[in-house]
Design an enzyme around this catalytic site. Sequence first.
Site, PDB file in Angstrom:
ATOM      1  N   HIS A 102      -8.076   0.439  -3.958  1.00  0.00           N
ATOM      2  CA  HIS A 102      -9.192   0.198  -2.898  1.00  0.00           C
ATOM      3  C   HIS A 102      -9.837   1.519  -2.815  1.00  0.00           C
ATOM      4  CE1 HIS A 102      -9.490  -0.775   1.585  1.00  0.00           C
ATOM      5  NE2 HIS A 102     -10.590  -1.016   1.299  1.00  0.00           N
ATOM      6  N   ASP A 125      -5.048   3.373  -2.154  1.00  0.00           N
ATOM      7  CA  ASP A 125      -6.057   3.504  -0.943  1.00  0.00           C
ATOM      8  C   ASP A 125      -6.913   5.128  -1.337  1.00  0.00           C
ATOM      9  OD1 ASP A 125      -6.096   1.341   0.710  1.00  0.00           O
ATOM     10  OD2 ASP A 125      -4.051   1.917   1.161  1.00  0.00           O
ATOM     11  N   ASP A 169      -6.178  -6.922   4.181  1.00  0.00           N
ATOM     12  CA  ASP A 169      -5.446  -5.442   4.102  1.00  0.00           C
ATOM     13  C   ASP A 169      -5.656  -4.943   5.676  1.00  0.00           C
ATOM     14  OD1 ASP A 169      -4.876  -3.007   3.722  1.00  0.00           O
ATOM     15  OD2 ASP A 169      -6.438  -2.411   2.336  1.00  0.00           O
ATOM     16  N   HIS A 207      -0.925  -1.287  -4.407  1.00  0.00           N
ATOM     17  CA  HIS A 207      -2.293  -1.026  -3.838  1.00  0.00           C
ATOM     18  C   HIS A 207      -2.479   0.227  -3.489  1.00  0.00           C
ATOM     19  CE1 HIS A 207      -5.624  -2.307  -1.160  1.00  0.00           C
ATOM     20  NE2 HIS A 207      -5.493  -1.389  -0.305  1.00  0.00           N
ATOM     21  N   SER A 233       0.847  -1.524   0.148  1.00  0.00           N
ATOM     22  CA  SER A 233      -0.088   0.035  -0.080  1.00  0.00           C
ATOM     23  C   SER A 233       0.804   1.074   0.089  1.00  0.00           C
ATOM     24  CB  SER A 233      -0.754  -0.012   1.297  1.00  0.00           C
ATOM     25  OG  SER A 233      -1.677   1.404   1.418  1.00  0.00           O
ATOM     26  N   MET A 240      -9.533   7.367  -0.466  1.00  0.00           N
ATOM     27  CA  MET A 240     -10.472   7.609   0.637  1.00  0.00           C
ATOM     28  C   MET A 240     -11.192   9.156   0.257  1.00  0.00           C
ATOM     29  SD  MET A 240      -8.016   6.451   3.967  1.00  0.00           S
ATOM     30  CE  MET A 240      -7.082   5.081   3.990  1.00  0.00           C
ATOM     31  N   MET A 281     -11.332  -6.925   5.417  1.00  0.00           N
ATOM     32  CA  MET A 281     -10.167  -5.903   6.192  1.00  0.00           C
ATOM     33  C   MET A 281     -10.033  -6.445   7.543  1.00  0.00           C
ATOM     34  SD  MET A 281     -10.037  -3.200   4.160  1.00  0.00           S
ATOM     35  CE  MET A 281      -9.266  -2.310   5.475  1.00  0.00           C
ATOM     36  N   MET A 292     -12.352   3.544  -0.842  1.00  0.00           N
ATOM     37  CA  MET A 292     -13.116   3.503   0.488  1.00  0.00           C
ATOM     38  C   MET A 292     -13.909   4.849   0.457  1.00  0.00           C
ATOM     39  SD  MET A 292     -10.012   2.518   2.988  1.00  0.00           S
ATOM     40  CE  MET A 292      -8.672   2.534   1.796  1.00  0.00           C
TER      41      MET A 292
HETATM   42  C1  DX5 Z   1      -6.359   1.065   5.326  1.00  0.00           C
HETATM   43  C2  DX5 Z   1      -5.952   0.869   4.009  1.00  0.00           C
HETATM   44  C3  DX5 Z   1      -4.685  -0.192   4.099  1.00  0.00           C
HETATM   45  C4  DX5 Z   1      -3.477   0.466   4.711  1.00  0.00           C
HETATM   46  C5  DX5 Z   1      -2.735  -0.600   5.256  1.00  0.00           C
HETATM   47  O1  DX5 Z   1      -7.577   1.761   5.401  1.00  0.00           O
HETATM   48  O2  DX5 Z   1      -6.876   0.262   3.430  1.00  0.00           O
HETATM   49  O3  DX5 Z   1      -4.350  -0.304   2.894  1.00  0.00           O
HETATM   50  O4  DX5 Z   1      -2.610   1.256   3.824  1.00  0.00           O
HETATM   51  O5  DX5 Z   1      -1.763  -0.044   6.097  1.00  0.00           O
HETATM   52  P1  DX5 Z   1      -0.866  -1.294   7.082  1.00  0.00           P
HETATM   53  O6  DX5 Z   1      -0.373  -2.305   6.178  1.00  0.00           O
HETATM   54  O7  DX5 Z   1       0.264  -0.061   7.614  1.00  0.00           O
HETATM   55  O8  DX5 Z   1      -1.804  -1.550   8.147  1.00  0.00           O
HETATM   56 ZN    ZN Z   2      -6.323  -0.626   1.445  1.00  0.00          ZN
END
Ligand code: DX5
Ligand code: ZN
Length: 218
Positions: free
Chosen positions: A62, A31, A171, A29, A6, A33, A133, A64
Site C-alpha cells: 500500500h 504500508d 483498511d 500488508h 498490516s 509512507m 480507506m 502512500m
Molecule cells: C494506515 C495504514 C493501515 C494501518 C492500519 O494509513 O494504511 O494499513 O496500518 O492499522 P489499523 O488496523 O491499526 O487501523
Molecule cells: Zn494500509
Amino acid sequence: MQISPSILSADFANLQDELAAIRNADWAHVDVMDAHFVPNLTLGLPVVESLLSVSPIPIDCHLMIEDPDRWAPPYAEAGAGSVTFHIEAAADPRRLARDIRAAGARASMAIKPGTPFAPYEDLLPELDMVLVMTVEPGFGGQSFMADMMPKVREVREAVGRHGGEIWVQVDGGVSAATIEQCAEAGADVFVAGSAVYGADDPALAVDDLRRLANAHAC
Ligand code: DX5
Ligand code: ZN
C-alpha cells in the site's frame, strides 16, 4: 474473504518473525509512507525487497507516496503480488495500472475518505482491486470510519456491473468489532494492523477475523 494483516503494527526489529506469525493470512500488508503524501515515514523498496525474500505469504504493498507513476512499478518488479497506489497522487492512473500489471502484480487504486469513487469508475477495467480507506491514511490504531460503508457499497455495485474479478479492500480500524459491517457492505479483503499484531496470538486473530467476515458476506 481474505485477511491482510498490516505489519505497521508489528515489531519492526523482528519483521521476519512477525511475517511468520501471520502465515495463515492471505497477504501481508506493507504500508509504504514517504512523509509527503502522508505525514508519516515508514519504509521503502529495499526493505520490501528483503521482506519479499523471507515472507511465507504474498505481499500487498500500500503505497502512500507522491509520484506513484514513477515509484510504484518497481514494487511490482520486485515481486509484490499486489501494488496499491493512491488516486489522489497519480498523474496518469490508467497508464500506471497498466505498468503495474505489466510488471506482474495485481493493480489496485486506493481512495482516501474525502475522495469520491464515482469519477474513477471508468478505471475499473485496468484494476484488480479498489481500496476504500476507513481512516485517514498515515497511522495505525485510528478509529474506524463507519461512514465509509456507503462508499464500499458503491464500489461493490460498480464492480458487480463491471464484472470480472475485482476485489474491494478496506483498511483502517478493521477489527472483530467492525469487520462485519465491512463484509455486509461488500468488502472482501480486510486489512487489520493493531487488531492482529495487538492480539496475544496474531494467527488466532487472523482466523477470527476471517470467520467473522465469512459469516457476514454480502
Ligand atoms: C494506515 C495504514 C493501515 C494501518 C492500519 O494509513 O494504511 O494499513 O496500518 O492499522 P489499523 O488496523 O491499526 O487501523
Ligand atoms: Zn494500509
